[in-house]
Design a protein around this motif. Sequence first.
Motif, PDB file in Angstrom:
ATOM      1  N   SER A 368       2.191  46.962  -5.655  1.00 59.76           N
ATOM      2  CA  SER A 368       2.157  46.993  -7.115  1.00 59.76           C
ATOM      3  C   SER A 368       0.906  46.284  -7.607  1.00 59.76           C
ATOM      4  O   SER A 368       0.787  45.054  -7.471  1.00 59.76           O
ATOM      5  CB  SER A 368       3.413  46.313  -7.686  1.00 59.76           C
ATOM      6  OG  SER A 368       3.449  46.384  -9.087  1.00 59.76           O
ATOM      7  N   GLY A 369      -0.020  47.061  -8.163  1.00 59.36           N
ATOM      8  CA  GLY A 369      -1.287  46.460  -8.574  1.00 59.36           C
ATOM      9  C   GLY A 369      -1.987  45.872  -7.366  1.00 59.36           C
ATOM     10  O   GLY A 369      -2.192  46.532  -6.358  1.00 59.36           O
ATOM     11  N   TYR A 371      -0.737  43.408  -5.586  1.00 55.82           N
ATOM     12  CA  TYR A 371       0.245  42.685  -4.779  1.00 55.82           C
ATOM     13  C   TYR A 371       1.006  43.598  -3.823  1.00 55.82           C
ATOM     14  O   TYR A 371       1.255  44.768  -4.105  1.00 55.82           O
ATOM     15  CB  TYR A 371       1.277  41.996  -5.688  1.00 55.82           C
ATOM     16  CG  TYR A 371       0.696  40.967  -6.613  1.00 55.82           C
ATOM     17  CD1 TYR A 371       0.346  39.704  -6.142  1.00 55.82           C
ATOM     18  CD2 TYR A 371       0.497  41.252  -7.964  1.00 55.82           C
ATOM     19  CE1 TYR A 371      -0.191  38.747  -7.000  1.00 55.82           C
ATOM     20  CE2 TYR A 371      -0.037  40.304  -8.824  1.00 55.82           C
ATOM     21  CZ  TYR A 371      -0.378  39.057  -8.337  1.00 55.82           C
ATOM     22  OH  TYR A 371      -0.908  38.118  -9.185  1.00 55.82           O
ATOM     23  N   ILE A 373       4.712  43.524  -2.232  1.00 54.66           N
ATOM     24  CA  ILE A 373       5.962  42.837  -2.564  1.00 54.66           C
ATOM     25  C   ILE A 373       7.032  43.193  -1.547  1.00 54.66           C
ATOM     26  O   ILE A 373       7.267  44.370  -1.246  1.00 54.66           O
ATOM     27  CB  ILE A 373       6.423  43.220  -3.982  1.00 54.66           C
ATOM     28  CG1 ILE A 373       5.336  42.868  -5.013  1.00 54.66           C
ATOM     29  CG2 ILE A 373       7.728  42.523  -4.333  1.00 54.66           C
ATOM     30  CD1 ILE A 373       5.624  43.404  -6.393  1.00 54.66           C
ATOM     31  N   LEU A 401       0.207  50.495 -12.499  1.00 49.29           N
ATOM     32  CA  LEU A 401       0.260  49.647 -11.307  1.00 49.29           C
ATOM     33  C   LEU A 401       0.428  50.434 -10.016  1.00 49.29           C
ATOM     34  O   LEU A 401       0.332  49.870  -8.933  1.00 49.29           O
ATOM     35  CB  LEU A 401       1.405  48.634 -11.448  1.00 49.29           C
ATOM     36  CG  LEU A 401       1.279  47.653 -12.604  1.00 49.29           C
ATOM     37  CD1 LEU A 401       2.540  46.796 -12.714  1.00 49.29           C
ATOM     38  CD2 LEU A 401       0.055  46.762 -12.421  1.00 49.29           C
ATOM     39  N   VAL A 404       6.164  49.955  -9.137  1.00 50.25           N
ATOM     40  CA  VAL A 404       6.828  48.725  -9.563  1.00 50.25           C
ATOM     41  C   VAL A 404       8.197  48.655  -8.894  1.00 50.25           C
ATOM     42  O   VAL A 404       8.722  49.651  -8.393  1.00 50.25           O
ATOM     43  CB  VAL A 404       6.995  48.636 -11.101  1.00 50.25           C
ATOM     44  CG1 VAL A 404       5.649  48.513 -11.774  1.00 50.25           C
ATOM     45  CG2 VAL A 404       7.779  49.828 -11.632  1.00 50.25           C
ATOM     46  N   GLY A 430       6.308  35.805 -10.458  1.00 53.88           N
ATOM     47  CA  GLY A 430       6.472  36.712 -11.588  1.00 53.88           C
ATOM     48  C   GLY A 430       6.334  38.169 -11.201  1.00 53.88           C
ATOM     49  O   GLY A 430       7.084  39.025 -11.678  1.00 53.88           O
ATOM     50  N   HIS A 431       5.374  38.488 -10.322  1.00 52.58           N
ATOM     51  CA  HIS A 431       5.165  39.889  -9.950  1.00 52.58           C
ATOM     52  C   HIS A 431       6.277  40.424  -9.041  1.00 52.58           C
ATOM     53  O   HIS A 431       6.366  41.623  -8.814  1.00 52.58           O
ATOM     54  CB  HIS A 431       3.799  40.063  -9.274  1.00 52.58           C
ATOM     55  CG  HIS A 431       3.650  39.290  -7.990  1.00 52.58           C
ATOM     56  ND1 HIS A 431       3.193  37.998  -7.959  1.00 52.58           N
ATOM     57  CD2 HIS A 431       3.894  39.629  -6.703  1.00 52.58           C
ATOM     58  CE1 HIS A 431       3.163  37.567  -6.712  1.00 52.58           C
ATOM     59  NE2 HIS A 431       3.589  38.551  -5.927  1.00 52.58           N
ATOM     60  N   GLU A 432       7.124  39.515  -8.502  1.00 48.90           N
ATOM     61  CA  GLU A 432       8.213  39.949  -7.627  1.00 48.90           C
ATOM     62  C   GLU A 432       9.505  40.255  -8.393  1.00 48.90           C
ATOM     63  O   GLU A 432      10.393  40.919  -7.866  1.00 48.90           O
ATOM     64  CB  GLU A 432       8.506  38.868  -6.582  1.00 48.90           C
ATOM     65  CG  GLU A 432       7.356  38.640  -5.609  1.00 48.90           C
ATOM     66  CD  GLU A 432       7.602  37.464  -4.699  1.00 48.90           C
ATOM     67  OE1 GLU A 432       7.194  37.518  -3.526  1.00 48.90           O
ATOM     68  OE2 GLU A 432       8.191  36.455  -5.159  1.00 48.90           O
ATOM     69  N   ALA A 435      11.016  45.083 -12.369  1.00 49.76           N
ATOM     70  CA  ALA A 435      10.699  45.556 -13.711  1.00 49.76           C
ATOM     71  C   ALA A 435      11.919  46.133 -14.395  1.00 49.76           C
ATOM     72  O   ALA A 435      11.998  46.161 -15.630  1.00 49.76           O
ATOM     73  CB  ALA A 435       9.595  46.614 -13.629  1.00 49.76           C
TER      74      ALA A 435
END
Length: 460
Positions: A368-369, A371, A373, A401, A404, A430-432, A435
């Motif tokens: 995602s982006g 990252y 994950i 991204l 997600v 936060g990115h984990e 969404a």
Amino acid sequence: MTLPELLAARAVADPDGVAMIVDGVGELAYRDWDARANAVANRLIGQGITGGDRVGLVFPASGWIEYAVAFLGVLRAGAVAVPLSDRLPAAEIGQLSAHCSMAAIVRDAAGSDVTPPPVVVRAGDPAQILYTSGTTGAAKGVTATHANLAYGLRAEPRYRAFRHSKHLVHAFPIGTNAGQMMLVNALGAHPAVVTLPRFTPGRFAGLIRKYRAGTVFVVPAMAIELINAGVEPLESVLLLGSAAAPLPSAVASELGGLFPQAMITNYYTSTEAAPAQTIMLFDPERPGSVGRPAAGGGVRVTAADGSPVGVGETGEVWMRSPAAPRAYFGDPRSGVFRDGWVRMGDLGYLDDEGYLYLVDRESDVVKSGAYKISTLKIEEALHAHPLVKEAAAFGVPHPVLGTVVVAALVVRDAVAPEEVRAFLGERLAGHEVPARLLTLETLPRNRGGKVDKRALRALS
């Protein structure tokens, strides 16, 4: 020793001993198993089956006894057993039959001539083709030799596993790798192997109580159902083994209350790698570890080019055992198998004491982006929430991204998404944090009991 040889030895040493019990259906003694396997073998030979022929086995969940007889009969005839679920559509059975050029499909264990067939079975001969569940693509046939299936087995009573138990209870489906290990246990282990036609937490707990089972095997989904059903503690169990998927540490902790006398043990292997495995006795100091190699096996973690990575560094997980390795039918030089090592399809790392930690399935890692994950890490955090019964995280397309994370939940009671996200925000970056959250009645699973993330993506 091959499995047919082991069965013959048990039939002589313990003819009236009970090898297998199917609750509400019947039981199978070693003498009867041996004689009936001979009858199936002679029937197949009479039908023209010869050494190396592939023979499909299609039996219902209640048919464990007939299946066990037919499986050993196929091996005694020198043929290769191909276990298949009776829940497969006819078209899929046809596709698998064509893939491995089956000479016959057996749906019963009939036969009359119990004379030992004049067939020589060698340890290096192929014995079984087991089709993978295919959660990430088309199913592949994994071939195992007689030497692979019988690795580590001895006829002498003092070498039989699980000697602390008179009964071993499981509910694994016919034709799965875990189910095949229970079939091998019925031949080579000390306790009688007990199962039931259909798993429900109440019936399964009742079966454990009825036989005062000392050994129990489950998959994590069954463990979660037992916990959520409010089953009273099962104090006869001294060993609780979980297989087929990583056991979340929050679930393992709760199992300690349900099985207060038991060692809670996680077994990590695959259809391709067996009998290689790691074993982990649940340790709160190492939550998430799947343990260290067992029975002379090995584990390594490498970069994509095959070079080793350092302690604590994430890479591809490979395993091996001293047993003859398995291979894909029709694709013996697949990159999954290399010099006795088997690529597990998982990402993980080793700590400084050799304990293995899984980061994720390679196919499940969400990019995602900028990252990468781990869905396993998110699922571990979700299982720690008191209102979450089950959870699965997966990636879905995103226009900016790329991908997600979405999480599907089965909950004990209504819970606001904002509350779940706040809970995760204390445990994840936060990115984990997913969404989006989906609440479902149940998680879709394949025939082996694993969560079907392709089906979840279709639902999202």
